[in-house]
Design a protein around this motif. Structure first.
Motif, PDB file in Angstrom:
ATOM      1  N   LEU A 191       0.834  -1.202   0.000  1.00 37.23           N
ATOM      2  CA  LEU A 191       0.000   0.000   0.000  1.00 37.23           C
ATOM      3  C   LEU A 191       0.871   1.256   0.000  1.00 37.23           C
ATOM      4  O   LEU A 191       0.575   2.233  -0.703  1.00 37.23           O
ATOM      5  N   ARG A 192       1.953   1.209   0.779  1.00 32.73           N
ATOM      6  CA  ARG A 192       2.890   2.337   0.759  1.00 32.73           C
ATOM      7  C   ARG A 192       3.492   2.505  -0.624  1.00 32.73           C
ATOM      8  O   ARG A 192       3.575   3.621  -1.160  1.00 32.73           O
ATOM      9  N   LEU A 193       3.913   1.386  -1.237  1.00 34.42           N
ATOM     10  CA  LEU A 193       4.528   1.432  -2.558  1.00 34.42           C
ATOM     11  C   LEU A 193       3.545   1.975  -3.594  1.00 34.42           C
ATOM     12  O   LEU A 193       3.924   2.759  -4.473  1.00 34.42           O
ATOM     13  N   ARG A 194       2.285   1.568  -3.475  1.00 28.03           N
ATOM     14  CA  ARG A 194       1.270   2.064  -4.405  1.00 28.03           C
ATOM     15  C   ARG A 194       1.115   3.570  -4.303  1.00 28.03           C
ATOM     16  O   ARG A 194       0.803   4.261  -5.287  1.00 28.03           O
ATOM     17  N   GLY A 195       1.319   4.120  -3.118  1.00 31.25           N
ATOM     18  CA  GLY A 195       1.230   5.563  -2.937  1.00 31.25           C
ATOM     19  C   GLY A 195       2.418   6.316  -3.509  1.00 31.25           C
ATOM     20  O   GLY A 195       2.352   7.536  -3.699  1.00 31.25           O
ATOM     21  N   GLU A 196       3.497   5.591  -3.800  1.00 31.27           N
ATOM     22  CA  GLU A 196       4.721   6.218  -4.278  1.00 31.27           C
ATOM     23  C   GLU A 196       4.917   6.135  -5.785  1.00 31.27           C
ATOM     24  O   GLU A 196       5.686   6.912  -6.349  1.00 31.27           O
ATOM     25  N   ARG A 197       4.257   5.163  -6.426  1.00 28.25           N
ATOM     26  CA  ARG A 197       4.443   5.003  -7.870  1.00 28.25           C
ATOM     27  C   ARG A 197       3.163   4.468  -8.510  1.00 28.25           C
ATOM     28  O   ARG A 197       2.349   3.832  -7.832  1.00 28.25           O
ATOM     29  N   PRO A 198       2.962   4.699  -9.793  1.00 30.76           N
ATOM     30  CA  PRO A 198       1.767   4.170 -10.461  1.00 30.76           C
ATOM     31  C   PRO A 198       1.803   2.649 -10.499  1.00 30.76           C
ATOM     32  O   PRO A 198       2.730   2.056 -11.055  1.00 30.76           O
ATOM     33  N   MET A 199       0.848   2.011  -9.913  1.00 32.17           N
ATOM     34  CA  MET A 199       0.724   0.558  -9.948  1.00 32.17           C
ATOM     35  C   MET A 199      -0.671   0.179  -9.455  1.00 32.17           C
ATOM     36  O   MET A 199      -1.324   0.950  -8.757  1.00 32.17           O
ATOM     37  N   THR A 200      -1.115  -0.993  -9.845  1.00 31.65           N
ATOM     38  CA  THR A 200      -2.404  -1.507  -9.406  1.00 31.65           C
ATOM     39  C   THR A 200      -2.167  -2.597  -8.370  1.00 31.65           C
ATOM     40  O   THR A 200      -1.405  -3.533  -8.617  1.00 31.65           O
ATOM     41  N   LEU A 201      -2.826  -2.471  -7.237  1.00 26.24           N
ATOM     42  CA  LEU A 201      -2.682  -3.439  -6.145  1.00 26.24           C
ATOM     43  C   LEU A 201      -3.991  -4.180  -5.944  1.00 26.24           C
ATOM     44  O   LEU A 201      -5.008  -3.575  -5.585  1.00 26.24           O
ATOM     45  N   MET A 202      -3.968  -5.477  -6.204  1.00 24.53           N
ATOM     46  CA  MET A 202      -5.143  -6.323  -6.028  1.00 24.53           C
ATOM     47  C   MET A 202      -4.879  -7.297  -4.881  1.00 24.53           C
ATOM     48  O   MET A 202      -3.882  -8.018  -4.883  1.00 24.53           O
ATOM     49  N   ALA A 203      -5.778  -7.302  -3.908  1.00 19.76           N
ATOM     50  CA  ALA A 203      -5.673  -8.259  -2.805  1.00 19.76           C
ATOM     51  C   ALA A 203      -6.019  -9.654  -3.318  1.00 19.76           C
ATOM     52  O   ALA A 203      -7.035  -9.837  -3.987  1.00 19.76           O
ATOM     53  N   GLY A 204      -5.173 -10.617  -3.009  1.00 19.56           N
ATOM     54  CA  GLY A 204      -5.439 -11.995  -3.403  1.00 19.56           C
ATOM     55  C   GLY A 204      -5.821 -12.875  -2.239  1.00 19.56           C
ATOM     56  O   GLY A 204      -6.095 -14.062  -2.412  1.00 19.56           O
ATOM     57  N   ASN A 205      -5.837 -12.300  -1.046  1.00 13.40           N
ATOM     58  CA  ASN A 205      -6.252 -13.012   0.156  1.00 13.40           C
ATOM     59  C   ASN A 205      -7.535 -12.359   0.652  1.00 13.40           C
ATOM     60  O   ASN A 205      -7.539 -11.208   1.078  1.00 13.40           O
ATOM     61  N   ASP A 206      -8.640 -13.081   0.577  1.00 13.58           N
ATOM     62  CA  ASP A 206      -9.941 -12.482   0.875  1.00 13.58           C
ATOM     63  C   ASP A 206     -10.054 -11.994   2.310  1.00 13.58           C
ATOM     64  O   ASP A 206     -10.772 -11.029   2.586  1.00 13.58           O
ATOM     65  N   ALA A 207      -9.349 -12.626   3.238  1.00 13.24           N
ATOM     66  CA  ALA A 207      -9.438 -12.213   4.639  1.00 13.24           C
ATOM     67  C   ALA A 207      -8.911 -10.801   4.855  1.00 13.24           C
ATOM     68  O   ALA A 207      -9.341 -10.101   5.776  1.00 13.24           O
ATOM     69  N   LEU A 208      -7.976 -10.359   4.009  1.00 13.86           N
ATOM     70  CA  LEU A 208      -7.389  -9.030   4.142  1.00 13.86           C
ATOM     71  C   LEU A 208      -8.051  -8.008   3.221  1.00 13.86           C
ATOM     72  O   LEU A 208      -7.662  -6.830   3.224  1.00 13.86           O
ATOM     73  N   PHE A 209      -9.043  -8.429   2.445  1.00 12.69           N
ATOM     74  CA  PHE A 209      -9.582  -7.548   1.415  1.00 12.69           C
ATOM     75  C   PHE A 209     -10.144  -6.246   1.964  1.00 12.69           C
ATOM     76  O   PHE A 209      -9.788  -5.153   1.495  1.00 12.69           O
ATOM     77  N   ALA A 210     -11.033  -6.312   2.944  1.00 11.37           N
ATOM     78  CA  ALA A 210     -11.723  -5.103   3.409  1.00 11.37           C
ATOM     79  C   ALA A 210     -10.729  -4.062   3.915  1.00 11.37           C
ATOM     80  O   ALA A 210     -10.800  -2.877   3.548  1.00 11.37           O
ATOM     81  N   GLY A 211      -9.780  -4.496   4.733  1.00  9.56           N
ATOM     82  CA  GLY A 211      -8.800  -3.553   5.260  1.00  9.56           C
ATOM     83  C   GLY A 211      -7.934  -2.971   4.168  1.00  9.56           C
ATOM     84  O   GLY A 211      -7.640  -1.768   4.168  1.00  9.56           O
ATOM     85  N   ALA A 212      -7.514  -3.818   3.220  1.00 12.02           N
ATOM     86  CA  ALA A 212      -6.659  -3.345   2.134  1.00 12.02           C
ATOM     87  C   ALA A 212      -7.401  -2.388   1.218  1.00 12.02           C
ATOM     88  O   ALA A 212      -6.864  -1.350   0.805  1.00 12.02           O
TER      89      ALA A 212
END
Length: 308
Positions: free
Chosen positions: A184-205
């Motif tokens: 999430l930090r890295l996504r804030g620093e450069r253009p990239m798409t971050l997709m959660a692949g673990n459903d348990a962490l989805f809502a928070g991510a």
């Protein structure tokens, strides 16, 4: 020469349902009729896309030729964008599938480290870079981090790979909160798409800025993942809490079984052929699967009502 279909310009995000791959009984071959039925079912749901031949899709059971053929057929059939996992134990195999997938006009390909044999980080990084140097000119390339089944992609490696400009993003299935925080930090620093692949962490991510999820749960209960995503985007805190609690109920139920046995059992409950399991469950596990399916039928009625 690669003949490439025109791709839709829409960015990848939201919920991509990670599809199972139904097999024919007594055969190691895709059941095309059941697969088309599943793609139609998922395409009629409020998901943003479908991911084919990932871990939920048990890609390791199928040949390069079969995976490439069915990606092309299903991409043509699907009403929503498709991404496909082209991971292979060899670089050459992954490249062959990626070229075929790009020619089919899909939205993106997923690449995990070479599986089964363990390689040092330097080798994994070289594998990913050489793949993307060949493929990124044709199609978006997403890293696929799933250390439970193959070599891990540490955050420092992901940072270096993203710095090459060859990768569109990452699907992180590590289930590691620290890793997700770093991404999430890295996504804030450069253009990239971050997709959660673990459903348990989805809502928070998702609430913290992730673009969406490639979700195995969404194959069985697309209504739940789509409704949870809408609630997060809309900031409905009460609904987020209720739906995330439902999501964790389902995750707890399927965690009793080997991946993706619980997802397949739930898909079967929805009237879609899921095909045989890769390994017979045996008497005790089979009895637990039957109890799960009984629970799932009642649970689904309540969840669909809550999802509206």
């Amino acid at each position: 020469m690669l003949k490439r279909k025109q791709q839709a310009p829409a960015a990848i995000g939201g919920i991509y349902a990670a599809a199972i791959t139904p097999r024919r009984a007594r055969e190691v071959e895709v059941d095309l009729g059941a697969m088309l039925e599943l793609v139609d079912f998922l395409g009629a749901q409020p998901v943003q896309g479908i991911a084919l031949f990932g871990t939920t899709g048990e890609f390791v059971h199928f040949t390069i030729e079969e995976r490439s053929r069915y990606v092309a057929l299903l991409a043509k059939r699907s009403r929503v964008p498709v991404m496909a996992n082209v991971s292979h134990s060899t670089l050459d195999g992954a490249l062959m599938m990626a070229e075929e997938a790009a020619g089919a006009g899909i939205a993106a390909v997923l690449l995990m480290p070479p599986y089964y044999f363990r390689y040092p980080e330097e080798s994994v990084e070289a594998f990913c870079v050489e793949f993307a140097e060949h493929v990124a000119k044709w199609i978006k390339v997403f890293l696929y981090n799933i250390p439970a089944f193959t070599a891990a992609m540490p955050l420092a490696m992901v940072e270096r790979l993203m710095a090459t400009g060859l990768f569109a993003g990452i699907k992180d299935s590590s289930g590691d909160r620290d890793m997700m925080d770093g991404l999430l930090r890295l996504r804030g620093e450069r253009p990239m798409t971050l997709m959660a692949g673990n459903d348990a962490l989805f809502a928070g991510a998702r609430r913290a800025g992730a673009d969406g999820a490639v979700s195995g749960v969404a194959c069985a209960v697309p209504e739940l993942m789509a409704a949870l995503d809408r609630a997060i985007v809309g900031g409905d805190e009460s609904l987020i809490c209720r739906l995330d609690a439902r999501l964790h109920q389902f995750i707890a139920a399927i965690d009793e079984f080997p991946v993706p046995m619980g997802i397949k059992a739930a898909v079967h409950c929805r009237g879609i052929k899921a095909g045989p399991h890769a390994s017979p469950p045996g008497a005790e596990l089979g009895a637990r699967l039957a109890r799960f399916q009984g629970w799932f039928g009642e649970w689904l009625v309540d969840v669909k009502r809550e999802c509206g």
